[in-house]
Motif scaffolding. Structure first.
Motif, PDB file in Angstrom:
ATOM      1  N   MET A  42       0.868  -1.029  -0.191  1.00  0.00           N
ATOM      2  CA  MET A  42       0.057  -0.001   0.072  1.00  0.00           C
ATOM      3  C   MET A  42       1.028   1.173   0.043  1.00  0.00           C
ATOM      4  N   VAL A  43       0.728   2.180  -1.018  1.00  0.00           N
ATOM      5  CA  VAL A  43       1.403   3.435  -1.097  1.00  0.00           C
ATOM      6  C   VAL A  43       0.665   4.581  -1.348  1.00  0.00           C
ATOM      7  N   GLY A  44       1.155   5.892  -1.206  1.00  0.00           N
ATOM      8  CA  GLY A  44       0.633   6.957  -1.291  1.00  0.00           C
ATOM      9  C   GLY A  44      -0.583   7.175  -0.122  1.00  0.00           C
ATOM     10  N   GLY A  45      -0.596   6.678   0.757  1.00  0.00           N
ATOM     11  CA  GLY A  45      -1.601   6.714   1.812  1.00  0.00           C
ATOM     12  C   GLY A  45      -1.874   8.131   2.209  1.00  0.00           C
ATOM     13  N   VAL A  46      -3.082   8.639   2.264  1.00  0.00           N
ATOM     14  CA  VAL A  46      -3.432   9.941   2.662  1.00  0.00           C
ATOM     15  C   VAL A  46      -4.792   9.558   3.812  1.00  0.00           C
ATOM     16  N   ASP A  47      -4.800  10.257   4.764  1.00  0.00           N
ATOM     17  CA  ASP A  47      -5.739  10.213   5.787  1.00  0.00           C
ATOM     18  C   ASP A  47      -6.194   9.035   6.038  1.00  0.00           C
ATOM     19  N   LEU A  48      -5.182   7.894   6.163  1.00  0.00           N
ATOM     20  CA  LEU A  48      -5.527   6.505   6.252  1.00  0.00           C
ATOM     21  C   LEU A  48      -6.701   6.270   7.449  1.00  0.00           C
ATOM     22  N   GLU A  49      -6.600   7.060   8.679  1.00  0.00           N
ATOM     23  CA  GLU A  49      -7.251   6.832   9.658  1.00  0.00           C
ATOM     24  C   GLU A  49      -8.812   7.264   9.473  1.00  0.00           C
ATOM     25  N   GLY A  50      -9.037   8.169   8.559  1.00  0.00           N
ATOM     26  CA  GLY A  50     -10.256   8.920   8.208  1.00  0.00           C
ATOM     27  C   GLY A  50     -11.015   8.444   7.315  1.00  0.00           C
ATOM     28  N   VAL A  51     -12.287   8.996   7.185  1.00  0.00           N
ATOM     29  CA  VAL A  51     -13.199   8.697   6.100  1.00  0.00           C
ATOM     30  C   VAL A  51     -12.804   9.048   4.552  1.00  0.00           C
ATOM     31  N   GLY A  52     -11.913   9.816   4.555  1.00  0.00           N
ATOM     32  CA  GLY A  52     -11.442  10.265   3.157  1.00  0.00           C
ATOM     33  C   GLY A  52     -10.161   9.348   2.843  1.00  0.00           C
ATOM     34  N   ALA A  53     -10.013   8.173   3.296  1.00  0.00           N
ATOM     35  CA  ALA A  53      -8.736   7.531   2.981  1.00  0.00           C
ATOM     36  C   ALA A  53      -8.403   7.289   1.628  1.00  0.00           C
ATOM     37  N   ARG A  54      -7.333   7.659   1.266  1.00  0.00           N
ATOM     38  CA  ARG A  54      -6.875   7.468  -0.198  1.00  0.00           C
ATOM     39  C   ARG A  54      -5.398   6.679  -0.148  1.00  0.00           C
ATOM     40  N   TYR A  55      -5.463   5.775  -1.012  1.00  0.00           N
ATOM     41  CA  TYR A  55      -4.080   4.962  -1.274  1.00  0.00           C
ATOM     42  C   TYR A  55      -4.039   4.007  -2.518  1.00  0.00           C
ATOM     43  N   VAL A  56      -2.936   3.611  -2.907  1.00  0.00           N
ATOM     44  CA  VAL A  56      -2.843   2.807  -3.908  1.00  0.00           C
ATOM     45  C   VAL A  56      -2.180   1.595  -3.478  1.00  0.00           C
ATOM     46  N   VAL A  57      -2.774   0.484  -4.063  1.00  0.00           N
ATOM     47  CA  VAL A  57      -2.531  -0.853  -3.846  1.00  0.00           C
ATOM     48  C   VAL A  57      -1.707  -1.697  -5.157  1.00  0.00           C
TER      49      VAL A  57
END
Length: 162
Positions: A42-57
């Motif tokens: 998992m890379v590019g993680g932003v706001d991983l704990e929040g509802v707006g979580a964004r990441y690339v797998v």
């Protein structure tokens, strides 16, 4: 961070962050009593704990196929569809199977290698991989990641010579 059961999720250390040009490498052992779910980086993680979580797998499955997708706003968007990669050792349900995965990221592309061979090359037009990183582990996948090594280029990459 070694073993994991249950619903699919991302595992990460909040202090760790990568950007620009970097490489992740992990030796991942897949156990026989495992689902055929996905596992990988998992890379590019932003706001991983929040509802707006964004990441690339960038992930593999027990059948030896690989894919990449972006998770954003609760939705997954495929960046590279699942396809069989000969270099990935598939799980046989009887023995522990090890694969060495290496993800090399530049601003232009991401290259996933399995056991030294390219299995997925993704142009990064409009996709940023800057952010937090870690593992993505699917539901019911039993694995052990013996390493997670990160290499960052702190100096600018030299221009290619023709």
């Amino acid at each position: 961070m070694a073993h994991h059961h249950g619903a699919g999720r991302v595992l990460f250390e909040p202090r760790y962050f990568s950007e620009g040009v970097f490489t992740l490498e992990s030796q991942i052992f897949h156990f026989p009593n495992s689902s055929s779910g996905e596992y990988g980086f998992m890379v590019g993680g932003v706001d991983l704990e929040g509802v707006g979580a964004r990441y690339v797998v960038f992930a593999a499955r027990g059948d030896g196929s690989v894919a990449a997708w972006e998770h954003r706003g609760g939705q997954d968007r495929m960046l590279a569809d699942w396809h069989r990669a000969e270099a990935v050792h598939p799980a046989d349900g009887k023995e522990v199977i090890g694969n060495l995965f290496r993800l090399s990221v530049t601003p232009k592309e991401a290259v996933l290698k399995a056991n030294g061979l390219d299995v997925l090359v993704l142009p990064l037009a409009g996709v940023s991989l800057d952010g937090q990183f870690g593992f993505r582990v699917g539901r019911g996948v039993n694995l052990h990641a013996s390493t997670l090594n990160v290499t960052s280029r702190l100096a600018p990459v030299p221009a290619p010579r023709n």
